[in-house]
Motif scaffolding. Structure first.
Motif, PDB file in Angstrom:
ATOM      1  N   GLY A  60     -77.130 -71.975  -7.305  1.00  0.00           N
ATOM      2  CA  GLY A  60     -75.842 -72.373  -6.758  1.00  0.00           C
ATOM      3  C   GLY A  60     -75.705 -72.099  -5.276  1.00  0.00           C
ATOM      4  N   LEU A  61     -76.826 -72.141  -4.551  1.00  0.00           N
ATOM      5  CA  LEU A  61     -76.825 -71.850  -3.121  1.00  0.00           C
ATOM      6  C   LEU A  61     -77.012 -73.127  -2.301  1.00  0.00           C
ATOM      7  CD1 LEU A  61     -79.145 -68.702  -3.195  1.00  0.00           C
ATOM      8  CD2 LEU A  61     -76.645 -68.747  -3.080  1.00  0.00           C
ATOM      9  N   PRO A  62     -76.485 -73.165  -1.073  1.00  0.00           N
ATOM     10  CA  PRO A  62     -76.653 -74.350  -0.215  1.00  0.00           C
ATOM     11  C   PRO A  62     -78.124 -74.592   0.106  1.00  0.00           C
ATOM     12  CG  PRO A  62     -74.954 -72.890   0.644  1.00  0.00           C
ATOM     13  CD  PRO A  62     -75.652 -72.135  -0.437  1.00  0.00           C
ATOM     14  N   GLU A 306     -64.476 -57.818   8.285  1.00  0.00           N
ATOM     15  CA  GLU A 306     -65.861 -57.383   8.443  1.00  0.00           C
ATOM     16  C   GLU A 306     -66.707 -57.664   7.206  1.00  0.00           C
ATOM     17  OE1 GLU A 306     -63.422 -53.896   6.912  1.00  0.00           O
ATOM     18  OE2 GLU A 306     -63.188 -55.531   8.352  1.00  0.00           O
ATOM     19  N   ALA A 307     -66.145 -58.335   6.198  1.00  0.00           N
ATOM     20  CA  ALA A 307     -66.841 -58.495   4.923  1.00  0.00           C
ATOM     21  C   ALA A 307     -68.137 -59.285   5.056  1.00  0.00           C
ATOM     22  CB  ALA A 307     -65.915 -59.159   3.900  1.00  0.00           C
ATOM     23  N   ARG A 308     -68.174 -60.303   5.907  1.00  0.00           N
ATOM     24  CA  ARG A 308     -69.376 -61.134   5.991  1.00  0.00           C
ATOM     25  C   ARG A 308     -70.560 -60.329   6.528  1.00  0.00           C
ATOM     26  NH1 ARG A 308     -69.572 -66.160   4.909  1.00  0.00           N
ATOM     27  NH2 ARG A 308     -71.355 -66.495   6.293  1.00  0.00           N
ATOM     28  N   ASP A 309     -70.339 -59.557   7.582  1.00  0.00           N
ATOM     29  CA  ASP A 309     -71.431 -58.740   8.105  1.00  0.00           C
ATOM     30  C   ASP A 309     -71.869 -57.703   7.078  1.00  0.00           C
ATOM     31  OD1 ASP A 309     -72.790 -59.240  10.435  1.00  0.00           O
ATOM     32  OD2 ASP A 309     -71.262 -58.393  11.746  1.00  0.00           O
ATOM     33  N   SER A 310     -70.902 -57.125   6.376  1.00  0.00           N
ATOM     34  CA  SER A 310     -71.236 -56.133   5.352  1.00  0.00           C
ATOM     35  C   SER A 310     -72.053 -56.772   4.235  1.00  0.00           C
ATOM     36  CB  SER A 310     -69.960 -55.515   4.783  1.00  0.00           C
ATOM     37  OG  SER A 310     -69.262 -54.781   5.768  1.00  0.00           O
ATOM     38  N   ARG A 311     -71.663 -57.966   3.815  1.00  0.00           N
ATOM     39  CA  ARG A 311     -72.420 -58.669   2.764  1.00  0.00           C
ATOM     40  C   ARG A 311     -73.838 -59.006   3.229  1.00  0.00           C
ATOM     41  NH1 ARG A 311     -69.358 -59.950  -1.495  1.00  0.00           N
ATOM     42  NH2 ARG A 311     -67.100 -60.245  -1.225  1.00  0.00           N
ATOM     43  N   ALA A 312     -73.979 -59.379   4.488  1.00  0.00           N
ATOM     44  CA  ALA A 312     -75.307 -59.704   5.002  1.00  0.00           C
ATOM     45  C   ALA A 312     -76.211 -58.478   4.975  1.00  0.00           C
ATOM     46  CB  ALA A 312     -75.191 -60.263   6.420  1.00  0.00           C
ATOM     47  N   ILE A 328     -78.530 -62.294  -4.685  1.00  0.00           N
ATOM     48  CA  ILE A 328     -78.081 -63.684  -4.837  1.00  0.00           C
ATOM     49  C   ILE A 328     -76.564 -63.766  -4.820  1.00  0.00           C
ATOM     50  CG2 ILE A 328     -77.915 -65.588  -6.488  1.00  0.00           C
ATOM     51  CD1 ILE A 328     -80.544 -65.564  -5.051  1.00  0.00           C
ATOM     52  N   GLU A 329     -75.892 -62.823  -5.447  1.00  0.00           N
ATOM     53  CA  GLU A 329     -74.431 -62.820  -5.474  1.00  0.00           C
ATOM     54  C   GLU A 329     -73.864 -62.703  -4.057  1.00  0.00           C
ATOM     55  OE1 GLU A 329     -70.635 -63.169  -6.781  1.00  0.00           O
ATOM     56  OE2 GLU A 329     -72.509 -63.519  -7.896  1.00  0.00           O
ATOM     57  N   GLN A 330     -74.485 -61.888  -3.229  1.00  0.00           N
ATOM     58  CA  GLN A 330     -74.029 -61.768  -1.845  1.00  0.00           C
ATOM     59  C   GLN A 330     -74.306 -63.050  -1.074  1.00  0.00           C
ATOM     60  OE1 GLN A 330     -72.112 -59.218  -1.132  1.00  0.00           O
ATOM     61  NE2 GLN A 330     -72.576 -58.522  -3.211  1.00  0.00           N
ATOM     62  N   PHE A 331     -75.443 -63.683  -1.334  1.00  0.00           N
ATOM     63  CA  PHE A 331     -75.759 -64.943  -0.660  1.00  0.00           C
ATOM     64  C   PHE A 331     -74.793 -66.057  -1.073  1.00  0.00           C
ATOM     65  CE2 PHE A 331     -80.019 -63.131   0.317  1.00  0.00           C
ATOM     66  CZ  PHE A 331     -80.026 -63.419   1.675  1.00  0.00           C
ATOM     67  N   HIS A 333     -71.636 -65.658  -1.550  1.00  0.00           N
ATOM     68  CA  HIS A 333     -70.479 -65.440  -0.682  1.00  0.00           C
ATOM     69  C   HIS A 333     -70.777 -65.876   0.757  1.00  0.00           C
ATOM     70  CE1 HIS A 333     -67.709 -63.344  -3.385  1.00  0.00           C
ATOM     71  NE2 HIS A 333     -68.749 -62.683  -3.876  1.00  0.00           N
ATOM     72  N   LEU A 334     -71.995 -65.658   1.205  1.00  0.00           N
ATOM     73  CA  LEU A 334     -72.347 -66.000   2.581  1.00  0.00           C
ATOM     74  C   LEU A 334     -72.460 -67.503   2.789  1.00  0.00           C
ATOM     75  CD1 LEU A 334     -75.028 -63.231   3.255  1.00  0.00           C
ATOM     76  CD2 LEU A 334     -72.672 -63.297   4.094  1.00  0.00           C
ATOM     77  N   GLY A 335     -72.744 -68.242   1.730  1.00  0.00           N
ATOM     78  CA  GLY A 335     -72.780 -69.691   1.824  1.00  0.00           C
ATOM     79  C   GLY A 335     -73.866 -70.195   2.753  1.00  0.00           C
ATOM     80  N   ALA A 336     -73.492 -71.098   3.666  1.00  0.00           N
ATOM     81  CA  ALA A 336     -74.472 -71.750   4.536  1.00  0.00           C
ATOM     82  C   ALA A 336     -74.507 -71.149   5.937  1.00  0.00           C
ATOM     83  CB  ALA A 336     -74.161 -73.247   4.634  1.00  0.00           C
ATOM     84  N   HIS A 337     -73.840 -70.001   6.145  1.00  0.00           N
ATOM     85  CA  HIS A 337     -73.699 -69.454   7.494  1.00  0.00           C
ATOM     86  C   HIS A 337     -74.553 -68.198   7.689  1.00  0.00           C
ATOM     87  CE1 HIS A 337     -70.349 -72.053   8.867  1.00  0.00           C
ATOM     88  NE2 HIS A 337     -70.176 -72.178   7.568  1.00  0.00           N
ATOM     89  N   ALA A 338     -75.580 -68.325   8.517  1.00  0.00           N
ATOM     90  CA  ALA A 338     -76.441 -67.190   8.863  1.00  0.00           C
ATOM     91  C   ALA A 338     -75.864 -66.515  10.108  1.00  0.00           C
ATOM     92  CB  ALA A 338     -77.861 -67.677   9.118  1.00  0.00           C
ATOM     93  N   ASP A 339     -74.638 -66.012   9.985  1.00  0.00           N
ATOM     94  CA  ASP A 339     -73.909 -65.494  11.139  1.00  0.00           C
ATOM     95  C   ASP A 339     -73.830 -63.973  11.173  1.00  0.00           C
ATOM     96  OD1 ASP A 339     -72.302 -65.407   8.906  1.00  0.00           O
ATOM     97  OD2 ASP A 339     -70.537 -66.289   9.841  1.00  0.00           O
ATOM     98  N   GLY A 340     -74.579 -63.299  10.298  1.00  0.00           N
ATOM     99  CA  GLY A 340     -74.551 -61.845  10.272  1.00  0.00           C
ATOM    100  C   GLY A 340     -75.498 -61.234  11.293  1.00  0.00           C
ATOM    101  N   PHE A 341     -75.140 -60.055  11.780  1.00  0.00           N
ATOM    102  CA  PHE A 341     -75.975 -59.352  12.758  1.00  0.00           C
ATOM    103  C   PHE A 341     -77.370 -59.086  12.213  1.00  0.00           C
ATOM    104  CE2 PHE A 341     -77.446 -55.299  14.635  1.00  0.00           C
ATOM    105  CZ  PHE A 341     -77.462 -55.653  15.971  1.00  0.00           C
TER     106      PHE A 341
END
Length: 366
Positions: A60-62, A306-312, A328-331, A333-341
């Motif tokens: 179920g990932l992009p 800050e959730a997206r960076d934490s999930r990454a 996989i569960e965290q990915f 949530h992250l969807g198609a955006h590789a925007d984490g540090f």
């Protein structure tokens, strides 16, 4: 850039370096001088073999081709940023006024608007002219100066930064520091100017005692400020003005304060990995941090700024610990955006690193 040892000892990187060296020689350039002219996509083409495709749709990932490093923003902030880019300051001003004392959200909004202002300050100039004593305009101005300073310096190694660039970098950083002080005077209760000064302090090479004074300014106003903890931990890294021991001490102290800061030990492990320290992810403090962070992300922290960076960070740590299904569960949530540090340190870019780690997660989950 990848460490020299890794570049010349890991087989796939050794092959890559041979190809790069060959092309550099054809252009009459040194290998590393040639590498400085390449963007991330150019470098990725030298990596052989390329990443093997993974059936990410099964989870179920992009698709890989849909991954972007563009930052995913909440709709109100995206609208304000786009208006700002178009020269309209009022939506951004209204957004910051509405955020009020939600300091973590305020920090994020200021960062987004300041990046836009660093590229084009039309809206900022109009805002400051209309409201010369506006604390919101003042802090966006201060942070935009910091962005401009780093643009002048560039991201190149110090040996490839000219004396003129360094002079401009220092000059504009000094202006940013003074602008932060003005913003702090206009809003004495606001930790944001002090948080932004944590970044300025690194560029201006503050001593540890001077940095602690800036840090105290943040802590007096918001002892749980997420972005400030991230900036301060960079200061205490060995690559800046600290050490591995000081970095870990800071990370553990922060994580003990609140679950929203539990990502700090994961960031410490990441910095150790980047410094070529062996098996940093297997440190027991990483698993302890995940035990605190993951429930928070599933609960109160689900929509935190800050959730997206934490999930990454969590996704990366979970993969390194062979916990593929949880990663996989965290990915998802992250969807198609590789925007984490955590994706940003790779020589081939955030998208490449995101896809690589996500692919490992999928293989583990099988």
């Amino acid at each position: 850039m990848l460490g020299l040892i890794k570049l010349y000892t890991v087989p796939k990187y050794r092959r890559m370096m041979k190809a790069v060296a060959k092309d550099a020689k054809q252009r009459g350039m040194g290998t590393f001088d040639f590498m400085e002219t390449l963007n991330q996509e150019d470098m990725a083409r030298y990596l052989t073999p390329p990443l093997k495709p993974t059936d990410v749709a099964r989870f179920g990932l992009p698709a890989d081709d849909d991954i972007t490093e563009e930052r995913l923003l909440p709709e109100p902030l995206r609208v304000a940023r786009d208006a700002y880019r178009a020269g309209e300051w009022q939506p951004g001003a209204d957004l910051l006024a509405g955020i009020g004392t939600d300091w973590d959200r305020r920090s994020t909004a200021v960062s987004v608007l300041s990046k836009a202002a660093a590229d084009d300050d039309t809206a900022l100039k109009a805002w400051r002219a209309a409201r010369p004593d506006d604390a919101d305009a003042a802090i966006v101005h201060a942070d935009s100066l910091t962005e401009v300073a780093w643009q002048i310096r560039s991201s190149h190694r110090a040996s490839n930064v000219s004396a003129e660039q360094f002079a401009g970098f220092r000059r504009v950083l000094e202006q940013a520091d003074e602008a932060c002080q003005l913003a702090a005077d206009l809003a004495p209760e606001d930790p944001t100017p002090w948080e932004k000064r944590c970044s300025i302090a690194m560029g201006r090479q503050y001593s540890r005692d001077d940095f602690r004074e800036v840090w105290a300014g943040v802590m007096e106003r918001d002892p749980l400020h997420v972005a400030a903890h991230g900036r301060a931990m960079q200061y205490w890294c060995a690559k800046w003005f600290g050490s591995h021991e000081l970095m870990w001490e800071f990370a553990e102290e922060g994580a003990a304060k609140h679950p929203k800061l539990a990502w700090l030990p994961l960031a410490a492990a990441f910095e150790m990995w980047a410094a070529d320290v062996k098996n940093p992810w297997q440190d027991k403090r990483v698993e302890q941090a995940l035990d605190t962070l993951l429930p928070w992300l599933d609960g109160d922290g689900r929509d935190a700024p800050e959730a997206r960076d934490s999930r990454a960070f969590a996704a990366r740590a979970l993969v390194e610990l062979n916990r593929g299904k949880e990663a996989i569960e965290q990915f998802r949530h992250l969807g198609a955006h590789a925007d984490g540090f955590v994706w940003s340190y790779h020589a081939f870019g955030s998208v490449h690193e995101f896809r690589k780690i996500r692919s490992r997660a999928c293989r583990l989950a099988k």
